[in-house]
Design an enzyme around this catalytic site. Sequence first.
Site, short mmCIF file in Angstrom:
data_model
loop_
_atom_site.label_atom_id
_atom_site.label_comp_id
_atom_site.label_asym_id
_atom_site.label_seq_id
_atom_site.Cartn_x
_atom_site.Cartn_y
_atom_site.Cartn_z
N CYS A 33 41.32 -12.39 34.99
CA CYS A 33 40.22 -11.75 33.95
C CYS A 33 38.99 -11.57 34.76
O CYS A 33 38.39 -11.29 33.54
CB CYS A 33 40.18 -13.09 33.37
SG CYS A 33 39.75 -14.51 33.40
N ASP A 35 36.63 -13.39 35.02
CA ASP A 35 35.98 -14.89 34.89
C ASP A 35 35.11 -15.53 36.12
O ASP A 35 36.05 -15.75 36.80
CB ASP A 35 35.97 -15.52 34.06
CG ASP A 35 36.08 -14.26 32.58
OD1 ASP A 35 35.57 -13.83 32.46
OD2 ASP A 35 37.28 -14.49 31.38
N CYS A 60 34.69 -15.90 29.52
CA CYS A 60 34.80 -15.54 27.78
C CYS A 60 34.15 -16.96 27.05
O CYS A 60 34.63 -17.81 27.58
CB CYS A 60 36.39 -15.76 27.44
SG CYS A 60 36.92 -17.12 28.24
N CYS A 104 41.24 -20.86 31.26
CA CYS A 104 40.19 -21.31 31.05
C CYS A 104 39.46 -22.55 31.25
O CYS A 104 38.83 -22.31 31.66
CB CYS A 104 39.20 -20.40 29.53
SG CYS A 104 40.56 -18.87 29.34
#
Length: 146
Positions: A33, A35, A60, A104
Amino acid sequence: MYSEKVMDHFQHPRNVGEIENASGVGTVGNAKCGDIMRMFLDIDDKTHIIKECKFKTFGCGAAVATSSMATEMVKGKTIEEAMQITNKAVMEALDGLPPVKVHCSLLAEEAIHAALWDYAEKHGIKIEGLSKPKSDISEGEEEEEY
Ligand code: FES
């Protein structure tokens, strides 16, 4: 789809920022992603108690919420206790995350481990059960990303 706690920590994240001259800094990233999360720890060298913990997340909402909760859980703990804080524990404290957002929370756990790894390396100590996180991207850190 997000719990109230997730929304609260996303909208009002705790412990955002940096610690100057931190005892340990860890930066991790998720290649999929893109991140990035950086965790700062201030650790008492004698007691090994984590006095302060701050983070910066370029990622995110779930990453922000989990890092916020993770910093709250780590503060005041010893290194050994902090090692017990898994992404699962962070997710439970947030009343859960949707399955697609589990990675995450993993980033938050890894960021703590990366910061502890940095501390251990600087002090020449070994932390039981800790190895260098795979997603550690602290080498050749690019400050301009922040
Ligand atoms: Fe990558 Fe959340 S989507 S950390």
